[in-house]
Scaffold this motif. Structure first.
Motif, PDB file in Angstrom:
ATOM      1  N   GLY A  18       0.801  -1.223   0.000  1.00 51.40           N
ATOM      2  CA  GLY A  18       0.000   0.000   0.000  1.00 51.40           C
ATOM      3  C   GLY A  18       0.827   1.263   0.000  1.00 51.40           C
ATOM      4  N   LEU A  19       1.917   1.285   0.768  1.00 47.23           N
ATOM      5  CA  LEU A  19       2.750   2.490   0.813  1.00 47.23           C
ATOM      6  C   LEU A  19       3.394   2.794  -0.536  1.00 47.23           C
ATOM      7  CD1 LEU A  19       3.850   4.751   2.753  1.00 47.23           C
ATOM      8  CD2 LEU A  19       5.915   3.348   2.900  1.00 47.23           C
ATOM      9  N   PRO A  20       3.984   1.816  -1.227  1.00 46.76           N
ATOM     10  CA  PRO A  20       4.503   2.121  -2.574  1.00 46.76           C
ATOM     11  C   PRO A  20       3.431   2.638  -3.521  1.00 46.76           C
ATOM     12  CG  PRO A  20       5.403   0.044  -1.801  1.00 46.76           C
ATOM     13  CD  PRO A  20       4.370   0.456  -0.796  1.00 46.76           C
ATOM     14  N   LEU A  21       2.230   2.050  -3.463  1.00 49.20           N
ATOM     15  CA  LEU A  21       1.148   2.532  -4.321  1.00 49.20           C
ATOM     16  C   LEU A  21       0.782   3.969  -3.979  1.00 49.20           C
ATOM     17  CD1 LEU A  21      -1.101  -0.647  -4.430  1.00 49.20           C
ATOM     18  CD2 LEU A  21       0.040   0.412  -6.391  1.00 49.20           C
ATOM     19  N   THR A  22       0.793   4.299  -2.691  1.00 49.22           N
ATOM     20  CA  THR A  22       0.493   5.671  -2.280  1.00 49.22           C
ATOM     21  C   THR A  22       1.538   6.636  -2.822  1.00 49.22           C
ATOM     22  OG1 THR A  22      -0.611   4.914  -0.262  1.00 49.22           O
ATOM     23  CG2 THR A  22       0.152   7.200  -0.313  1.00 49.22           C
ATOM     24  N   ILE A  23       2.807   6.280  -2.689  1.00 45.34           N
ATOM     25  CA  ILE A  23       3.879   7.149  -3.195  1.00 45.34           C
ATOM     26  C   ILE A  23       3.757   7.332  -4.703  1.00 45.34           C
ATOM     27  CG2 ILE A  23       6.380   7.297  -3.556  1.00 45.34           C
ATOM     28  CD1 ILE A  23       6.723   5.995  -0.791  1.00 45.34           C
ATOM     29  N   LEU A  24       3.481   6.247  -5.418  1.00 47.09           N
ATOM     30  CA  LEU A  24       3.379   6.327  -6.872  1.00 47.09           C
ATOM     31  C   LEU A  24       2.119   7.045  -7.340  1.00 47.09           C
ATOM     32  CD1 LEU A  24       4.704   2.751  -7.619  1.00 47.09           C
ATOM     33  CD2 LEU A  24       5.807   4.879  -8.344  1.00 47.09           C
ATOM     34  N   SER A  25       1.174   7.270  -6.430  1.00 47.72           N
ATOM     35  CA  SER A  25      -0.046   8.010  -6.781  1.00 47.72           C
ATOM     36  C   SER A  25       0.120   9.516  -6.608  1.00 47.72           C
ATOM     37  CB  SER A  25      -1.214   7.535  -5.909  1.00 47.72           C
ATOM     38  OG  SER A  25      -1.102   8.032  -4.581  1.00 47.72           O
ATOM     39  N   LEU A  26       1.254   9.953  -6.053  1.00 49.21           N
ATOM     40  CA  LEU A  26       1.445  11.377  -5.796  1.00 49.21           C
ATOM     41  C   LEU A  26       1.584  12.162  -7.095  1.00 49.21           C
ATOM     42  CD1 LEU A  26       4.052  11.215  -2.876  1.00 49.21           C
ATOM     43  CD2 LEU A  26       1.581  11.589  -2.678  1.00 49.21           C
ATOM     44  N   ASP A  27       0.883  13.284  -7.185  1.00 47.15           N
ATOM     45  CA  ASP A  27       1.105  14.202  -8.300  1.00 47.15           C
ATOM     46  C   ASP A  27       2.515  14.771  -8.207  1.00 47.15           C
ATOM     47  OD1 ASP A  27      -1.514  13.765  -9.055  1.00 47.15           O
ATOM     48  OD2 ASP A  27      -2.272  15.565  -8.046  1.00 47.15           O
ATOM     49  N   GLU A  28       3.063  15.132  -9.329  1.00 49.67           N
ATOM     50  CA  GLU A  28       4.431  15.633  -9.319  1.00 49.67           C
ATOM     51  C   GLU A  28       4.560  16.974  -8.608  1.00 49.67           C
ATOM     52  OE1 GLU A  28       5.842  15.490 -13.354  1.00 49.67           O
ATOM     53  OE2 GLU A  28       6.220  13.333 -13.244  1.00 49.67           O
ATOM     54  N   ASP A  29       3.443  17.731  -8.532  1.00 49.59           N
ATOM     55  CA  ASP A  29       3.506  19.034  -7.871  1.00 49.59           C
ATOM     56  C   ASP A  29       2.975  18.998  -6.434  1.00 49.59           C
ATOM     57  OD1 ASP A  29       0.875  18.632  -8.559  1.00 49.59           O
ATOM     58  OD2 ASP A  29       0.531  20.678  -9.281  1.00 49.59           O
ATOM     59  N   THR A  30       2.753  17.820  -5.889  1.00 50.09           N
ATOM     60  CA  THR A  30       2.330  17.715  -4.489  1.00 50.09           C
ATOM     61  C   THR A  30       3.426  18.267  -3.586  1.00 50.09           C
ATOM     62  OG1 THR A  30       0.861  15.832  -4.833  1.00 50.09           O
ATOM     63  CG2 THR A  30       1.808  16.063  -2.644  1.00 50.09           C
ATOM     64  N   GLU A  31       3.006  19.053  -2.599  1.00 49.88           N
ATOM     65  CA  GLU A  31       3.976  19.698  -1.710  1.00 49.88           C
ATOM     66  C   GLU A  31       4.130  18.986  -0.372  1.00 49.88           C
ATOM     67  OE1 GLU A  31       3.688  24.367  -2.478  1.00 49.88           O
ATOM     68  OE2 GLU A  31       1.699  23.442  -2.228  1.00 49.88           O
TER      69      GLU A  31
END
Length: 456
Positions: free
Chosen positions: A143-156
């Motif tokens: 779940g954690l890798p999927l969460t990281i890979l779901s981040l938009d590139e401009d997420t702060e």
């Protein structure tokens, strides 16, 4: 995320591939929720082989797919990357994307309150940053890798929940996420059967410091002696900030009260003044303190923190007020339970003035190990007969609490059933009214929301 298939191949230490300029905009392991442009990751288990769904994934808009090297009959006309292990590939991609990402990463763990703390922090920061957080319970090695890979590139700001059941798991997640800030909400009794003692639980949670870089910050429950000891012997490169209700913390809360379906409180320390959250419960105030400390470390002013807290909302089934049929008022806190969180919820109900006719509907607490009988029996010490009108108990383990309570409660005040929701539903229908407040609290496996659903 917007990467070419060749960029992802490079993340996986692979040579350039066919269709290498294909754009990938996300990652999915489930064709039921796949989005256009996703990279599909097929897992091969004992019962299901995800490779059977690769073609379906493409039909639903997947941009590309992984394929295990020892799986026969790969498609030759599709954008494919061959890998040895789907799980390791997923983690390797997440690690590479994390290294490229410019967001501030915040890791949150603890026996209780992980999700609430994550929700409070994300809600509070949203007016000032682009924030993404762990959705649902995507908080483990997949779940954690999927969460990281779901981040938009401009997420702060990325707020990542980290769950575990044994030693080494938080260490792995923390080293994958490399958080700038980490939170340990508390140390309870969940996973006692795997970790043996509260001391073992504390050590397992404290592994979150292992992924913190130089100048990383750990925010922790300073009221917990087990954490105080670990902090005293922890890495010197980490900055430690404690929170709680006792004195001498970086942030201490006092003068707590329930007002207008929320909680007001004062703080002193790195932040001073009066604050309000639209959330019930002393334990939720404590979860708010760790969020306030991180907001302060990020540079938010006291006024910004105050305004951010006013818009906080929690995931359902966390001290959620529900006005139901016949104007019966439920507090739905049925997402999960352990002795610490159950005591806190009961104490809140007993102290609140929302309504006078106060009921408890309690379900089994799971994963407590060999001392589970003692933990269930000890809940009787928290329940004040002068403040609680009726108690309904559900599940085989709650029989232990029932045997304790029946010595003090009259038979008409006390209901027990091992597995029949209807027994409790019919009891509520018969005796509850528009003056009744009912707490629902039990482990996830007990599904106590089934009782609430009968009234909405």
């Amino acid at each position: 995320m917007r990467k070419t298939l060749n960029e992802i191949a490079n993340w996986l230490s692979q040579d350039p591939v066919n269709f290498g300029e294909t754009i990938v905009t996300g990652v999915s392991i489930d064709t039921r929720t796949i989005s256009k442009g996703d990279l599909f990751v097929p897992f091969r288990g004992e019962l299901v082989n995800g490779h059977k769904f690769v073609e379906q994934a493409f039909e639903k808009g997947a941009g590309a797919s992984l394929w295990l090297k020892d799986e026969p009959n790969p498609p030759s006309d599709r954008p494919i990357i061959f890998v040895e292990s789907a799980e390791l590939a997923l983690q390797q991609m997440a690690r590479a994307y994390r290294q490229q990402h410019n967001a501030k990463f915040i890791g949150v763990t603890g026996s209780n309150g992980k999700t609430s703390s994550k929700d409070i922090l994300a809600s509070m920061l949203t007016p000032y940053y682009k924030v993404q957080k762990t959705m649902g319970n995507f908080n483990n090695e997949l779940g954690l890798p999927l969460t990281i890979l779901s981040l938009d590139e401009d997420t702060e700001i990325a707020v990542l929940e980290m769950g575990m059941s044994g030693f080494g798991e938080i260490d792995f997640l923390s080293n994958l996420a490399k958080p700038h800030y980490a939170v340990i909400t508390n140390i309870g009794e969940a996973h006692m059967q795997d970790l043996g003692s509260r001391e073992g639980i504390a050590k397992a949670k404290f592994e979150i410091v292992n992924g913190l870089g130089v100048d990383g910050v750990l925010v922790y429950d300073g009221d917990e002696p087990l954490l105080q000891e670990l902090v005293a012997n922890g890495p010197k490169s980490v900055q430690y900030l404690s929170f709680g209700f006792q004195d001498n913390h970086a942030l201490t809360a006092y003068d707590l009260s329930t007002v207008d379906q929320g909680s007001s409180f004062n703080v002193r320390g790195l932040i001073n003044g009066d604050f309000f959250i639209p959330v019930l419960g002393q334990h939720q105030v404590k979860n708010t303190l760790n969020a306030m400390l991180i907001a302060n470390a990020l540079g938010l002013t006291e006024d910004q923190i105050r305004k951010g807290l006013q818009q906080v909302s929690l995931t359902n089934m966390r001290m959620q007020l529900v006005n139901a049929k016949n104007n019966i008022l439920f507090i739905n806190d049925a997402y999960n339970a352990a002795p610490t969180s159950m005591r806190a919820a009961i104490e809140f109900v007993q102290s609140t003035t929302i309504r006078n006719d106060k009921w408890l509907v309690l379900g089994d607490m799971l994963e407590l190990g060999e001392n589970e009988q003692q933990f269930h029996e000890q809940i009787a010490n928290v329940i004040d007969q002068s403040k609680i009108t009726k108690v309904c108990l559900f599940g085989p383990r709650m029989n232990w609490l029932y045997n304790q309570l029946k010595m003090n409660f009259a038979s008409e005040q006390l209901v027990y059933t091992e597995n029949d929701y209807n027994v409790i539903i019919q009891y509520i229908e018969q005796y509850a009214n528009d003056e009744t407040l009912i707490l629902l609290k039990g482990s996830r496996g007990m599904k106590l929301e089934t009782i609430l659903n009968a009234f909405i």
